[in-house]
Design a protein around this motif. Structure first.
Motif, short mmCIF file in Angstrom:
data_model
loop_
_atom_site.label_atom_id
_atom_site.label_comp_id
_atom_site.label_asym_id
_atom_site.label_seq_id
_atom_site.Cartn_x
_atom_site.Cartn_y
_atom_site.Cartn_z
N ARG A 289 62.57 18.06 65.05
CA ARG A 289 62.78 19.45 64.63
C ARG A 289 62.79 20.36 65.84
NH1 ARG A 289 56.95 18.71 61.85
NH2 ARG A 289 55.75 18.73 63.76
N PRO B 103 49.95 7.55 75.22
CA PRO B 103 49.33 6.65 74.24
C PRO B 103 49.35 7.23 72.83
CG PRO B 103 47.98 6.74 76.21
CD PRO B 103 49.04 7.79 76.37
N TRP B 104 49.59 6.39 71.84
CA TRP B 104 49.52 6.81 70.43
C TRP B 104 48.05 7.01 70.08
CZ3 TRP B 104 52.93 8.47 67.03
CH2 TRP B 104 52.53 8.57 65.69
N LEU B 105 47.76 8.15 69.46
CA LEU B 105 46.39 8.45 69.04
C LEU B 105 46.25 8.04 67.58
CD1 LEU B 105 46.26 11.91 70.80
CD2 LEU B 105 45.18 9.78 71.59
N LYS C 153 58.17 11.24 73.04
CA LYS C 153 58.69 12.54 72.63
C LYS C 153 59.91 12.85 73.48
CE LYS C 153 57.01 17.14 71.25
NZ LYS C 153 55.79 17.98 71.11
N THR D 267 58.92 12.74 63.65
CA THR D 267 59.44 14.10 63.39
C THR D 267 60.62 14.35 64.32
OG1 THR D 267 57.83 14.95 64.99
CG2 THR D 267 57.26 15.21 62.67
N ALA E 291 53.32 7.06 71.84
CA ALA E 291 54.16 8.11 71.27
C ALA E 291 55.24 8.41 72.30
CB ALA E 291 53.34 9.37 71.01
N ASP F 110 50.27 18.37 70.78
CA ASP F 110 51.26 19.44 70.93
C ASP F 110 50.76 20.52 71.88
OD1 ASP F 110 53.57 20.79 70.68
OD2 ASP F 110 53.59 20.86 68.49
N HIS G 102 47.54 19.25 64.44
CA HIS G 102 47.39 19.09 65.89
C HIS G 102 46.03 18.56 66.33
CE1 HIS G 102 51.05 21.87 66.80
NE2 HIS G 102 51.40 20.67 66.36
N1 LIG Z 1 50.23 10.94 70.95
C1 LIG Z 1 50.38 10.98 69.62
N2 LIG Z 1 49.63 10.18 68.83
C2 LIG Z 1 49.76 10.19 67.48
N3 LIG Z 1 50.62 10.98 66.82
C3 LIG Z 1 51.41 11.79 67.54
C4 LIG Z 1 51.32 11.86 68.97
N4 LIG Z 1 52.21 12.77 69.41
C5 LIG Z 1 52.82 13.26 68.31
N5 LIG Z 1 52.35 12.68 67.18
C6 LIG Z 1 52.79 12.91 65.78
O1 LIG Z 1 54.03 13.58 65.81
C7 LIG Z 1 53.92 14.86 65.17
C8 LIG Z 1 54.76 15.88 65.91
O2 LIG Z 1 54.27 16.00 67.24
P1 LIG Z 1 54.19 17.42 67.94
O3 LIG Z 1 53.83 17.18 69.36
O4 LIG Z 1 53.30 18.32 67.15
O5 LIG Z 1 55.72 17.88 67.87
P2 LIG Z 1 56.43 19.20 67.35
O6 LIG Z 1 56.70 19.96 68.60
O7 LIG Z 1 57.66 18.75 66.66
O8 LIG Z 1 55.48 19.93 66.43
C9 LIG Z 1 52.42 15.17 65.17
O9 LIG Z 1 52.03 16.03 64.13
C10 LIG Z 1 51.84 13.79 65.01
O10 LIG Z 1 51.91 13.39 63.65
#
Ligand SMILES: Nc1ncnc2c1ncn2[C@@H]1O[C@H](COP(=O)(O)OP(=O)(O)O)[C@@H](O)[C@H]1O
Ligand SMILES: [Mg+2]
Length: 278
Positions: free
Chosen positions: A30, A87-89, A48, A28, A46, A151, A139
């Motif tokens: 945004r 870590p990726w969940l 970010k 993502t 993951a 998040d 989430h």
């Molecule tokens: N640690 C993680 N493990 C697996 N998926 C993740 C992880 N962090 C983020 N994601 C994926 O990325 C998407 C966006 O992350 P998020 O933290 O909700 O960002 P945003 O602030 O853009 O909403 C999540 O809905 C999920 O699909």
């Protein structure tokens, strides 16, 4: 969405220190924060990155992850903002889990157990003194080792104060009292365990029906209404719930939560028990 943001070199280096060489895939991008999945032979992470309006929010989220028991995070800055690696969940989101329910394809036993697990994950967070502040269908991740919450940008605890720029999280799942607090202009706005339970019930309702809980049309609120006017309407407690009856037995206790004033809402563990007994 325009072009996907560039993944910070510093973050890739930090990811490769734990994963070995990684293959990146953009998930993502945004409102000033972008997420990549970094897949390596040794581990999957993951990444970010927060830039522009998302910079300080992402920095705050990495500080929350650093404080939360059971979370691992490496963070740093780059030329455009901040990044973190965690870590990726692995597993479906609550939204994904409920897909067969929305399509009328069965799967109720697994979905109901997953709803209980989501409530228990929120209960555990609350037991540790934290409020999530932005629970949503995407989430919760249902891993083989239980549900993990994502998040955590707006999470707070007595030792980690709420953000002065928090605006209540996703508008559609706001409790009336939190909507009123945001619109009052008081800062910081403090989400509560009670407002989390409202968002938790709204999350499950949305996963079941595929629609946000409130019937804005019935209240005469058009699709172009802005977030502030929508919050003001939610604060009046007069917007009715949608009448969808996808799963009446599960929607009934959720409806009770969504209609209850904060002081009459169940706690997250109480909601888990109610749903487990269905
Ligand atoms: N640690 C993680 N493990 C697996 N998926 C993740 C992880 N962090 C983020 N994601 C994926 O990325 C998407 C966006 O992350 P998020 O933290 O909700 O960002 P945003 O602030 O853009 O909403 C999540 O809905 C999920 O699909
Ligand atoms: Mg999110």
């Amino acid at each position: 969405m325009g072009e996907f943001a560039r993944c910070p070199d510093e973050a890739v280096k930090a990811a490769e220190a734990v994963c070995g060489p990684v293959v990146l895939s953009g998930i993502t991008d945004r409102r000033g924060s972008a997420v990549w999945k970094g897949t390596g032979v040794l581990a999957t992470v993951a990444i970010k990155a927060g830039y522009g309006e998302g910079e300080e929010i992402t920095a705050r989220e990495s500080a929350v992850l650093d404080q939360l028991p059971g979370c691992t995070v490496t963070a740093g800055r780059y030329d455009r903002g901040v990044w973190y690696v965690t870590p990726w969940l692995e597993g479906p989101s609550t939204w994904d889990v409920f897909k067969p329910i929305r399509k009328g394809d069965g799967g109720r036993e697994y979905a109901l157990a997953s709803a209980v697990h989501l409530c228990r994950a929120v209960a555990d967070l609350h037991a540790g003194g934290w409020v999530h502040s932005d629970l949503q269908p995407a989430h919760g991740v249902h891993t083989d080792h239980g549900v993990r919450l994502l998040d955590l940008s707006w999470a707070w605890s007595p030792s980690f104060p709420p953000s002065p720029v928090f605006q209540g999280g996703i508008t559609h799942l706001l409790s009336p009292e939190l909507a009123a607090a945001v619109e009052s202009g008081e800062r910081p706005v403090r989400a509560t365990v009670e407002s989390d339970v409202h968002a938790l019930a709204g999350t499950l309702w949305t996963c079941i029906t595929g629609r946000w809980p409130l019937d804005y049309d019935a209240a005469g609120l058009g699709p172009d209404i802005g977030p502030s006017a929508r919050r003001a309407a939610i604060a009046t407690r007069t917007v009715p719930l949608c009448s969808d009856e996808t799963w009446p037995a599960l929607q009934a206790p959720l409806r009770d939560v969504l209609r209850a004033p904060a002081e009459h809402r169940p706690t997250a563990p109480e909601l888990a028990t109610v749903l487990a007994e269905l």
